[in-house]
Design a protein around this motif. Structure first.
Motif, PDB file in Angstrom:
ATOM      1  N   SER A  58       0.965  -1.279   0.067  1.00 41.68           N
ATOM      2  CA  SER A  58       0.021   0.088   0.065  1.00 41.68           C
ATOM      3  C   SER A  58       0.840   1.136  -0.120  1.00 41.68           C
ATOM      4  O   SER A  58       0.435   2.393  -0.587  1.00 41.68           O
ATOM      5  CB  SER A  58      -1.075   0.129   1.294  1.00 41.68           C
ATOM      6  OG  SER A  58      -1.778  -1.248   1.290  1.00 41.68           O
ATOM      7  N   PRO A  65     -10.395  -4.980   6.919  1.00 40.84           N
ATOM      8  CA  PRO A  65     -11.016  -3.723   6.340  1.00 40.84           C
ATOM      9  C   PRO A  65     -10.017  -2.622   5.964  1.00 40.84           C
ATOM     10  O   PRO A  65      -9.936  -1.996   5.239  1.00 40.84           O
ATOM     11  CB  PRO A  65     -12.025  -3.480   7.184  1.00 40.84           C
ATOM     12  CG  PRO A  65     -12.591  -4.963   7.670  1.00 40.84           C
ATOM     13  CD  PRO A  65     -11.307  -5.538   7.888  1.00 40.84           C
ATOM     14  N   LYS A  66      -9.290  -2.263   7.161  1.00 40.09           N
ATOM     15  CA  LYS A  66      -8.318  -1.019   7.055  1.00 40.09           C
ATOM     16  C   LYS A  66      -7.186  -1.391   6.036  1.00 40.09           C
ATOM     17  O   LYS A  66      -6.867  -0.254   5.454  1.00 40.09           O
ATOM     18  CB  LYS A  66      -7.679  -0.648   8.429  1.00 40.09           C
ATOM     19  CG  LYS A  66      -8.660   0.146   9.459  1.00 40.09           C
ATOM     20  CD  LYS A  66      -8.584   1.523   8.469  1.00 40.09           C
ATOM     21  CE  LYS A  66      -9.661   2.392   9.243  1.00 40.09           C
ATOM     22  NZ  LYS A  66      -9.814   3.536   8.401  1.00 40.09           N
ATOM     23  N   GLU A 106      -8.650  -0.824   2.683  1.00 41.64           N
ATOM     24  CA  GLU A 106      -8.780   0.578   2.538  1.00 41.64           C
ATOM     25  C   GLU A 106      -7.715   1.174   2.000  1.00 41.64           C
ATOM     26  O   GLU A 106      -7.545   2.000   1.302  1.00 41.64           O
ATOM     27  CB  GLU A 106      -9.357   1.253   3.827  1.00 41.64           C
ATOM     28  CG  GLU A 106      -9.653   2.866   3.370  1.00 41.64           C
ATOM     29  CD  GLU A 106     -10.298   3.480   4.855  1.00 41.64           C
ATOM     30  OE1 GLU A 106      -9.231   4.207   5.346  1.00 41.64           O
ATOM     31  OE2 GLU A 106     -11.295   3.013   5.197  1.00 41.64           O
ATOM     32  N   ARG A 107      -6.275   0.765   2.659  1.00 39.89           N
ATOM     33  CA  ARG A 107      -5.169   1.200   2.222  1.00 39.89           C
ATOM     34  C   ARG A 107      -4.758   0.809   0.620  1.00 39.89           C
ATOM     35  O   ARG A 107      -4.119   1.735   0.178  1.00 39.89           O
ATOM     36  CB  ARG A 107      -4.068   0.765   3.189  1.00 39.89           C
ATOM     37  CG  ARG A 107      -4.130   1.389   4.595  1.00 39.89           C
ATOM     38  CD  ARG A 107      -3.179   0.656   5.497  1.00 39.89           C
ATOM     39  NE  ARG A 107      -3.390   1.062   6.673  1.00 39.89           N
ATOM     40  CZ  ARG A 107      -3.608   0.222   8.089  1.00 39.89           C
ATOM     41  NH1 ARG A 107      -3.430  -1.088   7.377  1.00 39.89           N
ATOM     42  NH2 ARG A 107      -4.014   0.629   8.970  1.00 39.89           N
ATOM     43  N   LYS A 135     -10.655   4.604  -0.221  1.00 42.68           N
ATOM     44  CA  LYS A 135     -12.118   4.692   0.716  1.00 42.68           C
ATOM     45  C   LYS A 135     -13.116   4.336  -0.112  1.00 42.68           C
ATOM     46  O   LYS A 135     -13.333   4.703  -1.340  1.00 42.68           O
ATOM     47  CB  LYS A 135     -12.221   6.040   1.450  1.00 42.68           C
ATOM     48  CG  LYS A 135     -11.151   6.304   2.821  1.00 42.68           C
ATOM     49  CD  LYS A 135     -11.467   7.453   3.444  1.00 42.68           C
ATOM     50  CE  LYS A 135     -10.481   7.663   4.542  1.00 42.68           C
ATOM     51  NZ  LYS A 135     -10.674   8.765   5.285  1.00 42.68           N
ATOM     52  N   TRP A 136     -14.310   3.868   0.623  1.00 40.76           N
ATOM     53  CA  TRP A 136     -15.542   3.688  -0.189  1.00 40.76           C
ATOM     54  C   TRP A 136     -16.562   4.294   0.628  1.00 40.76           C
ATOM     55  O   TRP A 136     -16.842   4.478   2.022  1.00 40.76           O
ATOM     56  CB  TRP A 136     -15.760   2.045  -0.368  1.00 40.76           C
ATOM     57  CG  TRP A 136     -15.576   1.490   0.551  1.00 40.76           C
ATOM     58  CD1 TRP A 136     -16.605   0.953   1.723  1.00 40.76           C
ATOM     59  CD2 TRP A 136     -14.489   0.541   1.290  1.00 40.76           C
ATOM     60  NE1 TRP A 136     -16.281   0.283   2.653  1.00 40.76           N
ATOM     61  CE2 TRP A 136     -14.746  -0.108   2.446  1.00 40.76           C
ATOM     62  CE3 TRP A 136     -13.251   0.272   0.859  1.00 40.76           C
ATOM     63  CZ2 TRP A 136     -13.976  -0.793   3.331  1.00 40.76           C
ATOM     64  CZ3 TRP A 136     -12.218  -0.244   1.629  1.00 40.76           C
ATOM     65  CH2 TRP A 136     -12.625  -0.844   2.722  1.00 40.76           C
ATOM     66  N   LYS A 163     -17.512  -0.637  -2.589  1.00 35.04           N
ATOM     67  CA  LYS A 163     -16.121  -1.439  -1.978  1.00 35.04           C
ATOM     68  C   LYS A 163     -16.111  -2.652  -2.993  1.00 35.04           C
ATOM     69  O   LYS A 163     -15.247  -2.869  -3.516  1.00 35.04           O
ATOM     70  CB  LYS A 163     -16.408  -1.992  -0.752  1.00 35.04           C
ATOM     71  CG  LYS A 163     -15.353  -2.869  -0.257  1.00 35.04           C
ATOM     72  CD  LYS A 163     -15.404  -3.105   1.127  1.00 35.04           C
ATOM     73  CE  LYS A 163     -16.837  -4.218   1.594  1.00 35.04           C
ATOM     74  NZ  LYS A 163     -16.919  -4.489   3.041  1.00 35.04           N
TER      75      LYS A 163
END
Length: 517
Positions: free
Chosen positions: A361, A380-381, A384-385, A389-390, A396
């Motif tokens: 990332s 999840p985090k 996201e990286r 973001k969604w 997503k």
């Protein structure tokens, strides 16, 4: 099990009426009767007040069929028509006439000006929600939303037909107050994707799919974007072992990770790779973990980096079948640099988790160095990286599909229903429980998937099967430990039982067993 899109459901209904030479009204009768049979079997004539709320489309028509059968079988039923439009479906009108002919208890018309004060719903009553179906394409108006809130405030058991009213099949909820919160949802033929997404699953309650006789050829031959994975789907993937097999037949896993204070992650991944069936497992770790790992897992070979506290120069002489990369790795500049150098020369299959994902990332150009069908297992985090973001679950999924397509990788979206994404195809898992929300369970998953690839499973097979085994192992462990006390090591201990469970026949209900005797 295939999860059909809205368009495919409509097509299936249309083809069924053509091929079976029945009308759409006949198909609606079949669907409503199946719901009645489901309720009748459980209620056995109990005189609990049943409030059937029907819209004026086909979902409302299903509700009218149900209400008619309930009334003619002597149940205590009040039927309501949620009447706030002039657009009534043909099949709704036919069934509206039928229920009026079958009973003196005509449906109560609710107009847009109603304030619902005269509708009395007790906490022990049953609400049947047949207001909107899968065709909903805009938020319910404020008047209908108030009715939904009355359902909720009553605390009565709510049964939704096909899908909770106000919920879309293909986009996010815009107003959470304008969706029915069901205690149980009876879905026609198969469940919908929204039943398994974090933002929408709580509207569903428990669910069950009712067979309404959709054309079998259509069901079998139609390719769907989404599949629901249970024992039935993973059994064909399973590879049995030959009598004269040896460890060399089942591959060599290299678990590459660990840093000072995080050797336990490598321990978990290595043990789970062995328990999943890998023939050999080697751990590549910094020197600080050598003695603890050798002592904790005598079956695992250990190669150490030249550095004491973190990996700084990846160099090994073995030729692994697959590399499980990133567990406990850390993200120091030196580790990131050596990982980049490693990726440039690596030829082995990869399963990447944790800090391996975080390093990717930080420098996304490294993604182009990944072998085809590399498996990424983000929480999840970490996801996201990777993808950004969604705003909702549907966005997503679209972003993950695009990412998978762009880099030709498989992504596991971890959660209550982990979803394996391979380009435009989604595989929704059904095993697992909240006890898995504990440190190290992701490391176990990395090991299981790596162990499966080592044995000759394709990356996609290993992902689908690995997620299933991981969740099933946790479900088995839950019986002894419960949600709060379940830890990652417990999951490893029951991987063998999860394999054995694949071939267990479901227990026969006592009533059926007595009848056979």
């Amino acid at each position: 099990m295939k999860l059909f899109s809205k368009a495919q459901i409509y097509e299936g209904d249309k083809l069924t009426t053509e091929r079976q030479n029945i009308s759409s009204t006949d198909l609606m009768e079949r669907a409503g009767t199946q719901i009645f049979n489901w309720m009748h079997m459980r209620m056995q004539g109990a005189q609990v007040p049943i409030h059937v709320f029907c819209g004026i489309g086909n979902n409302g028509g299903d509700g009218l069929v149900l209400a008619r059968h309930l009334i003619t079988h002597g149940y205590n039923v009040v039927t309501y028509i949620v009447n706030c439009s002039d657009k009534r479906s043909k099949d709704f009108l036919i069934n509206y006439d039928r229920i009026k002919s079958a009973s003196k208890k005509w449906p109560i018309m609710l107009s847009c000006k109603e304030d619902f004060t005269e509708i009395e719903i007790g906490v022990d009553d049953i609400i049947v929600d047949a207001i909107f179906g899968i065709g909903l394409n805009r938020p319910p108006n404020d008047w209908v939303a108030k009715l939904f809130q009355k359902f909720k405030a009553s605390k009565a058991f709510t049964l939704s037909i096909d899908i909770p009213s106000g919920l879309y099949t293909d986009k996010a909820v815009e107003d959470e107050n304008a969706v029915v919160s069901a205690g149980y949802t009876l879905s026609f033929q198969s469940p919908k994707l929204v039943f398994f997404l974090p933002e929408t699953e709580h509207y569903i309650g428990q669910w069950e799919a009712l067979d309404i006789g959709i054309d079998r050829d259509y069901l079998m031959q139609t390719e769907t974007e989404v599949e629901l994975i249970s024992k039935h789907e993973v059994l064909p993937i399973y590879k049995p072992r030959r009598k004269f097999a040896h460890k060399g037949d089942f591959g060599h896993v290299l678990i590459l990770g660990g840093s000072y204070g995080k050797i336990g992650a490598v321990n978990l991944a290595s043990r789970s790779a062995l328990s999943a069936g890998a023939g050999l497992v080697t751990a590549y770790i910094p020197k600080c973990g050598y003695h603890s790992l050798q002592t904790a897992i005598p079956e695992v070979m250990v190669v150490t980096d030249e550095n004491e506290t973190h990996i700084s120069n990846i160099n090994f002489e073995i030729e692994p079948t697959v590399i499980g990369l990133g567990v406990g790795l850390g993200t120091s500049a030196e580790t990131a640099k050596t990982l980049e150098a490693f990726l440039k020369k690596n030829k082995a299959s990869l399963v990447i988790d944790a800090d391996g994902l975080n390093i990717l990332s930080q420098k996304k150009t490294l993604l182009k160095l990944l072998p085809e069908q590399t498996i990424l297992t983000p929480h999840p985090k970490e996801l996201e990286r990777l993808i950004g973001k969604w705003s909702n679950d549907f966005e997503k999924l679209e972003k993950v599909k695009a990412f998978s397509e762009k880099y030709n990788v498989i992504i596991l979206i971890k959660g209550a229903h982990s979803i394996t994404v391979n380009k435009n195809k989604l595989y929704v898992n059904t095993t697992g429980n909240p006890g898995m929300a504990t440190a190290g369970s992701g490391d176990v998953l990395t090991g299981i998937i790596s162990g499966l690839i080592a044995q000759g499973y394709t990356a996609l097979e290993a992902s689908i099967f690995g997620v299933y085994l991981h969740g099933k192992s946790a479900d088995i462990s839950l019986e002894d430990y419960g949600y709060q006390s379940l830890i990652a090591s417990h999951i490893i201990e029951t991987i063998g039982e999860a394999y054995i469970d694949l071939f267990k026949q479901p227990e026969q209900p006592k009533e059926e067993a007595q009848q056979e005797k």
